[in-house]
Design a protein around this motif. Structure first.
Motif, PDB file in Angstrom:
ATOM      1  N   ILE A 131       3.065  17.596 -17.116  1.00  0.00           N
ATOM      2  CA  ILE A 131       3.417  16.606 -16.090  1.00  0.00           C
ATOM      3  C   ILE A 131       2.644  15.313 -16.308  1.00  0.00           C
ATOM      4  N   ILE A 132       3.356  14.199 -16.234  1.00  0.00           N
ATOM      5  CA  ILE A 132       2.725  12.876 -16.234  1.00  0.00           C
ATOM      6  C   ILE A 132       3.041  12.230 -14.891  1.00  0.00           C
ATOM      7  N   VAL A 133       2.000  11.815 -14.175  1.00  0.00           N
ATOM      8  CA  VAL A 133       2.176  11.193 -12.857  1.00  0.00           C
ATOM      9  C   VAL A 133       1.642   9.761 -12.917  1.00  0.00           C
ATOM     10  N   SER A 134       2.426   8.810 -12.432  1.00  0.00           N
ATOM     11  CA  SER A 134       1.981   7.409 -12.407  1.00  0.00           C
ATOM     12  C   SER A 134       2.348   6.766 -11.077  1.00  0.00           C
ATOM     13  N   ASN A 135       1.588   5.741 -10.708  1.00  0.00           N
ATOM     14  CA  ASN A 135       1.874   4.992  -9.483  1.00  0.00           C
ATOM     15  C   ASN A 135       3.054   4.053  -9.698  1.00  0.00           C
ATOM     16  N   VAL A 136       3.929   3.983  -8.717  1.00  0.00           N
ATOM     17  CA  VAL A 136       5.065   3.066  -8.738  1.00  0.00           C
ATOM     18  C   VAL A 136       4.950   2.198  -7.494  1.00  0.00           C
ATOM     19  N   HIS A 137       4.768   0.905  -7.682  1.00  0.00           N
ATOM     20  CA  HIS A 137       4.503   0.022  -6.546  1.00  0.00           C
ATOM     21  C   HIS A 137       5.751  -0.456  -5.826  1.00  0.00           C
ATOM     22  N   GLU A 138       6.911  -0.289  -6.445  1.00  0.00           N
ATOM     23  CA  GLU A 138       8.141  -0.683  -5.770  1.00  0.00           C
ATOM     24  C   GLU A 138       9.306   0.111  -6.339  1.00  0.00           C
ATOM     25  N   VAL A 139      10.088   0.704  -5.443  1.00  0.00           N
ATOM     26  CA  VAL A 139      11.279   1.452  -5.843  1.00  0.00           C
ATOM     27  C   VAL A 139      12.453   0.925  -5.029  1.00  0.00           C
ATOM     28  N   LEU A 140      13.470   0.461  -5.707  1.00  0.00           N
ATOM     29  CA  LEU A 140      14.657  -0.073  -5.049  1.00  0.00           C
ATOM     30  C   LEU A 140      15.833   0.854  -5.304  1.00  0.00           C
ATOM     31  N   GLY A 141      16.549   1.190  -4.258  1.00  0.00           N
ATOM     32  CA  GLY A 141      17.714   2.051  -4.429  1.00  0.00           C
ATOM     33  C   GLY A 141      17.816   3.083  -3.331  1.00  0.00           C
ATOM     34  N   GLU A 142      18.789   3.960  -3.448  1.00  0.00           N
ATOM     35  CA  GLU A 142      19.071   4.958  -2.413  1.00  0.00           C
ATOM     36  C   GLU A 142      17.871   5.868  -2.187  1.00  0.00           C
ATOM     37  N   GLU A 190       4.000  14.066  -2.964  1.00  0.00           N
ATOM     38  CA  GLU A 190       3.379  14.304  -4.279  1.00  0.00           C
ATOM     39  C   GLU A 190       2.837  15.732  -4.405  1.00  0.00           C
ATOM     40  N   ILE A 191       2.060  16.171  -3.434  1.00  0.00           N
ATOM     41  CA  ILE A 191       1.454  17.506  -3.500  1.00  0.00           C
ATOM     42  C   ILE A 191       2.523  18.583  -3.481  1.00  0.00           C
ATOM     43  N   HIS A 192       3.536  18.397  -2.658  1.00  0.00           N
ATOM     44  CA  HIS A 192       4.620  19.379  -2.554  1.00  0.00           C
ATOM     45  C   HIS A 192       5.321  19.538  -3.906  1.00  0.00           C
ATOM     46  N   LEU A 193       5.589  18.430  -4.586  1.00  0.00           N
ATOM     47  CA  LEU A 193       6.268  18.495  -5.881  1.00  0.00           C
ATOM     48  C   LEU A 193       5.399  19.200  -6.920  1.00  0.00           C
ATOM     49  N   LYS A 194       4.118  18.916  -6.917  1.00  0.00           N
ATOM     50  CA  LYS A 194       3.211  19.590  -7.856  1.00  0.00           C
ATOM     51  C   LYS A 194       3.221  21.102  -7.645  1.00  0.00           C
ATOM     52  N   ARG A 195       3.247  21.525  -6.390  1.00  0.00           N
ATOM     53  CA  ARG A 195       3.274  22.959  -6.077  1.00  0.00           C
ATOM     54  C   ARG A 195       4.580  23.603  -6.549  1.00  0.00           C
ATOM     55  N   PHE A 232       0.818  -1.209   0.000  1.00  0.00           N
ATOM     56  CA  PHE A 232       0.000   0.000   0.000  1.00  0.00           C
ATOM     57  C   PHE A 232       0.857   1.266   0.000  1.00  0.00           C
ATOM     58  N   ASP A 233       2.112   1.120   0.378  1.00  0.00           N
ATOM     59  CA  ASP A 233       2.987   2.284   0.487  1.00  0.00           C
ATOM     60  C   ASP A 233       3.705   2.534  -0.841  1.00  0.00           C
ATOM     61  N   TYR A 234       2.918   2.859  -1.877  1.00  0.00           N
ATOM     62  CA  TYR A 234       3.503   3.054  -3.190  1.00  0.00           C
ATOM     63  C   TYR A 234       4.046   4.478  -3.353  1.00  0.00           C
ATOM     64  N   SER A 235       4.879   4.650  -4.363  1.00  0.00           N
ATOM     65  CA  SER A 235       5.475   5.954  -4.654  1.00  0.00           C
ATOM     66  C   SER A 235       4.859   6.526  -5.923  1.00  0.00           C
ATOM     67  N   LYS A 236       5.290   7.742  -6.286  1.00  0.00           N
ATOM     68  CA  LYS A 236       4.794   8.416  -7.476  1.00  0.00           C
ATOM     69  C   LYS A 236       5.965   8.764  -8.394  1.00  0.00           C
ATOM     70  N   ALA A 237       5.805   8.453  -9.671  1.00  0.00           N
ATOM     71  CA  ALA A 237       6.821   8.817 -10.657  1.00  0.00           C
ATOM     72  C   ALA A 237       6.305   9.997 -11.473  1.00  0.00           C
ATOM     73  N   PHE A 238       7.125  11.062 -11.544  1.00  0.00           N
ATOM     74  CA  PHE A 238       6.769  12.271 -12.292  1.00  0.00           C
ATOM     75  C   PHE A 238       7.649  12.376 -13.541  1.00  0.00           C
ATOM     76  N   PHE A 239       7.026  12.558 -14.686  1.00  0.00           N
ATOM     77  CA  PHE A 239       7.738  12.935 -15.910  1.00  0.00           C
ATOM     78  C   PHE A 239       7.344  14.388 -16.194  1.00  0.00           C
TER      79      PHE A 239
END
Length: 286
Positions: free
Chosen positions: A268-279, A252-257, A198-205
């Motif tokens: 802007i294109i925003v999509s759900n990212v269910h898993e992010v691995l890395g720093e 997410e909201i902070h980045l949009k602002r 449930f703790d997904y991230s957001k990818a912004f293009f």
């Protein structure tokens, strides 16, 4: 050795917890109304209604031969693991069979959704723990080997549809089939949510003329990395810089602002990212 033992412990715990959740869903909500949301458990509920035999016995009678027939497909280790899961699931379903007598609700829709949620949670837990109880997915694998032009997922859809329809036939009530279909949809969605988290991230293009200033504010204000991609407008043929930024959901909201402040005309294109691995996110396990 410790890592291997820890993995086995996680698998065993996930298997037991998943089986308990699924057994409650089957015995308390689905079996009393012959609601069958696909899979071996759903098929067993339907056959139990028709034959009068227990759900657990039917699951065992179908599940064990399936594992044996698919031994070459699964391999020795996975076959043994699946066989243990099949037997364990049948035992727990049998042990929890008395809760079928508890009348929690007579509402068919509520029963379908409640049972499906418990099944979905159980399936999701087991998949995350890399455990398995076999089932109709093994039938799909066997059939796909026989008919090589058809994918296992297509067989799965057909098998689930057959189980859903058969629930209405066994109950002599088409509404039961409709409730089974609702339960199947709910179960799949819940299982997906458990597996993906449930703790997904957001990818912004972000396509902007102010790419450089946006890069600076993102790195300074949000402490997030930015990847700059080279792009070209399909209509204008102009070269453009595309910023790729991945942030936790709470940013997410902070980045949009920030984008709106720097460049109100940014695309802007925003999509759900269910898993992010890395720093900065989940650590990649070795």
């Amino acid at each position: 050795m410790k890592k291997e033992n820890s993995k086995l412990l996680v698998e065993a715990f996930g298997l037991v917890l998943g089986c308990i959740s699924m057994s409650i869903g089957i015995n308390m909500f689905l079996k009393p109304h012959t609601i069958a949301p696909g899979g071996l458990s759903g098929l067993s509920v339907v056959l139990s209604k028709v034959t009068g035999m227990s759900v657990s016995f039917i699951m065992l009678a179908i599940g064990v031969p399936l594992v044996i027939f698919s031994f070459k497909i699964l391999g020795g280790k996975n076959s043994i693991k699946t066989l243990i899961g099949t037997v364990m699931f049948s035992i727990i379903v049998n042990l929890m069979a008395p809760i079928s007598d508890l009348v929690v609700t007579n509402d068919l829709l509520l029963s379908a959704i409640s049972g499906a949620i418990l099944l979905g949670v159980g399936i999701g837990i087991m998949f995350r723990a890399d455990a398995s109880t076999g089932g109709t997915d093994l039938i799909a694998l066997i059939l796909s080997k026989k008919f090589k032009g058809i994918k296992p997922t297509q067989f799965m859809i057909c098998l689930d549809a057959f189980v859903v329809i058969s629930s209405g036939i066994a109950s002599k009530n088409i509404e039961i089939a409709l409730y089974s279909a609702i339960a199947l949809y709910t179960m799949v969605k819940i299982a997906d949510a458990i597996m993906e988290g449930f703790d997904y991230s957001k990818a912004f293009f972000i396509i902007s003329k102010e790419a450089e200033s946006l890069k600076e504010v993102v790195t300074s204000d949000l402490s997030r990395g930015v990847t700059i991609l080279d792009g070209r407008g399909g209509y204008t043929d102009d070269k453009k810089e595309v910023l790729l930024v991945v942030v936790p959901r709470n940013q997410e909201i902070h980045l949009k602002r920030l984008v709106k402040l720097k460049d109100p005309n940014a695309f802007i294109i925003v999509s759900n990212v269910h898993e992010v691995l890395g720093e900065g996110f989940k650590v990649l396990e070795s």
